[in-house]
Design a protein around this motif. Structure first.
Motif, short mmCIF file in Angstrom:
data_model
loop_
_atom_site.label_atom_id
_atom_site.label_comp_id
_atom_site.label_asym_id
_atom_site.label_seq_id
_atom_site.Cartn_x
_atom_site.Cartn_y
_atom_site.Cartn_z
N GLU A 91 0.86 -1.20 0.00
CA GLU A 91 0.00 0.00 0.00
C GLU A 91 0.89 1.24 0.00
OE1 GLU A 91 -0.22 2.18 2.62
OE2 GLU A 91 0.53 1.07 4.35
N ALA A 92 0.34 2.36 -0.50
CA ALA A 92 1.17 3.50 -0.90
C ALA A 92 1.26 4.63 0.11
CB ALA A 92 0.67 4.06 -2.23
N GLY A 93 0.79 4.44 1.34
CA GLY A 93 0.88 5.50 2.32
C GLY A 93 -0.17 6.58 2.13
N PHE A 94 -0.09 7.61 2.96
CA PHE A 94 -1.10 8.65 2.97
C PHE A 94 -0.49 10.00 2.61
CE2 PHE A 94 0.71 8.05 7.18
CZ PHE A 94 1.10 9.33 7.53
N PRO A 95 -1.29 10.91 2.02
CA PRO A 95 -0.80 12.27 1.80
C PRO A 95 -0.41 12.91 3.13
CG PRO A 95 -2.83 11.89 0.58
CD PRO A 95 -2.66 10.72 1.51
N VAL A 96 0.66 13.69 3.12
CA VAL A 96 1.19 14.22 4.38
C VAL A 96 0.17 15.10 5.11
CG1 VAL A 96 3.60 14.08 3.67
CG2 VAL A 96 2.28 16.15 3.14
N ASP A 97 -0.77 15.69 4.40
CA ASP A 97 -1.76 16.55 5.05
C ASP A 97 -3.05 15.81 5.41
OD1 ASP A 97 -2.55 16.17 2.43
OD2 ASP A 97 -3.26 18.22 2.13
N LYS A 98 -3.05 14.47 5.24
CA LYS A 98 -4.26 13.69 5.54
C LYS A 98 -3.97 12.53 6.49
CE LYS A 98 -6.76 14.88 1.31
NZ LYS A 98 -7.45 14.36 0.10
N ARG A 99 -3.02 12.71 7.37
CA ARG A 99 -2.66 11.68 8.34
C ARG A 99 -3.89 11.29 9.17
NH1 ARG A 99 2.64 10.89 10.92
NH2 ARG A 99 2.39 9.57 12.76
N GLU A 100 -4.21 10.00 9.18
CA GLU A 100 -5.33 9.42 9.91
C GLU A 100 -6.69 9.97 9.46
OE1 GLU A 100 -4.49 7.81 14.04
OE2 GLU A 100 -3.34 9.67 14.07
N LYS A 101 -6.74 10.55 8.25
CA LYS A 101 -8.01 11.02 7.69
C LYS A 101 -8.49 10.17 6.52
CE LYS A 101 -7.19 15.83 9.06
NZ LYS A 101 -6.98 17.22 8.58
N VAL A 102 -7.60 9.33 5.98
CA VAL A 102 -7.94 8.46 4.85
C VAL A 102 -7.28 7.11 5.06
CG1 VAL A 102 -8.15 10.36 3.22
CG2 VAL A 102 -5.94 9.24 3.52
N VAL A 103 -7.81 6.09 4.39
CA VAL A 103 -7.15 4.79 4.34
C VAL A 103 -6.17 4.83 3.17
CG1 VAL A 103 -7.43 2.31 3.99
CG2 VAL A 103 -9.14 3.60 5.32
N PRO A 104 -4.88 4.55 3.38
CA PRO A 104 -3.92 4.55 2.27
C PRO A 104 -4.35 3.61 1.16
CG PRO A 104 -2.76 4.50 4.37
CD PRO A 104 -4.22 4.31 4.69
N PRO A 105 -4.11 3.98 -0.11
CA PRO A 105 -4.58 3.16 -1.23
C PRO A 105 -3.74 1.90 -1.43
CG PRO A 105 -3.32 5.02 -2.04
CD PRO A 105 -3.46 5.23 -0.56
#
Length: 315
Positions: A135-149
């Motif tokens: 999985e590709a991680g999360f955008p730096v400004d969306k930590r714990e706001k989205v599930v990484p793709p």
């Protein structure tokens, strides 16, 4: 409603730099053994045989309304050893409640409510789809706001077997480290971009192609190189490249007899990859002797990857 879900083995995170706009990402595997079994029933009040289940139940109630439940954990993944007990429990518990009361929630909805599987999503995808996962991680400004793709998911061959070791001696000390995980991750030093570049290249140009081509030797080499380089980065937070001397020596033993040897997450669990049951059983026996002679023993087992993920057993 009764659900079974797999544990997982963590190989590592390719980018702790964030200079390209994303953080973490994860490479790893869902495994058949051990697994977690959770049963949720309608009840007159909330109750459970497990305190962690009650903690996650209360967290889930912060996001959704539903009647009381009784939660029984029938089968456990060992806690605080780096193979995913808490994430797996939170996700299966939320999924079971959603199915029991017809809440219509996706597993992504559950993860966001439980706040699990959002920084590294290996545990999320191990529960959702199983197999070999990147999985590709999360955008730096969306930590714990989205599930990484999910970028890549593959079916592991049946004859590719893991020998997994959980040494007893370091478990207590590592459990204390895991309890401070959020604090450590919140103050983590920056990874040099050139190290993130190297790690990402190992994943893209060695690990993934070798998996697709069924080349277990090159696949294992890539896994070890990736995990070892990450261990060097994490050495400020553990005894050395690995979490303790027992794991360090156990990794050396496995490297002589398996295609890879890796520490999962913070440890103390470590694992090797082989391509046949006879080889797996020989290595298992040798690691059992090693753990008895170098500490208080521990648990060693052979398992296949779990290519299914979460399974509803009843309900």
């Amino acid at each position: 409603m009764r659900i079974r879900a797999p544990a997982h083995l963590h190989t590592g995170n390719p980018d702790l730099s964030g200079d390209m706009g994303r953080l973490y990402g994860t490479v790893g595997f869902a495994i058949e053994t051990p697994s977690l079994e959770v049963e949720v029933r309608k009840s007159d009040r909330d109750r459970s045989n497990d305190n962690d289940a009650l903690k996650f139940l209360n967290r889930f109630r912060e996001a959704y309304e539903f009647p009381p439940v009784e939660i029984t954990v029938h089968r456990y993944i060992p806690k605080w050893v780096g193979i995913g007990f808490h994430t797996t429990l939170a996700l299966t518990l939320g999924a079971a409640i959603s199915k029991l009361y017809g809440l219509g929630l996706s597993l992504e909805d559950v993860a966001l409510a439980m706040r699990r599987g959002l920084i590294t999503a290996l545990g999320f995808y191990a529960v959702k789809v199983g197999g070999f996962i990147y999985e590709a991680g999360f955008p730096v400004d969306k930590r714990e706001k989205v599930v990484p793709p999910l970028i890549f998911r593959g079916e592991m061959p049946d004859n590719w077997l893991f020998v997994v070791a959980i040494p007893e001696t370091p478990r207590k000390a590592l459990a204390e480290v895991r309890k401070r995980e959020d604090e450590i991750l919140g103050n983590l030093k920056n990874m040099p971009p050139e190290l993130a570049d190297r790690l990402s290249r190992i994943v893209l140009m060695k690990i993934l192609p070798a998996f697709v081509e069924g080349d277990i030797k090159t696949f294992g080499e890539g896994l070890y190189q990736f995990n070892h380089l990450l261990g060097e980065f994490w050495s400020d937070y553990q005894e050395n490249v690995y979490c303790c001397d027992i794991v360090n020596e156990g990794i050396k033993l496995m490297l002589d007899r398996a295609y890879c040897a890796c520490q999962t997450s913070w440890g103390p669990t470590f694992y090797g990859l082989v391509d046949g049951i006879e080889q797996a059983e020989r290595l298992k026996a040798e690691v059992e002797v090693f753990l008895r002679e170098n500490g208080d023993g521990g648990e060693v087992f052979v398992t296949k990857a779990d290519n299914r993920g979460m399974v509803v057993l009843d309900g």
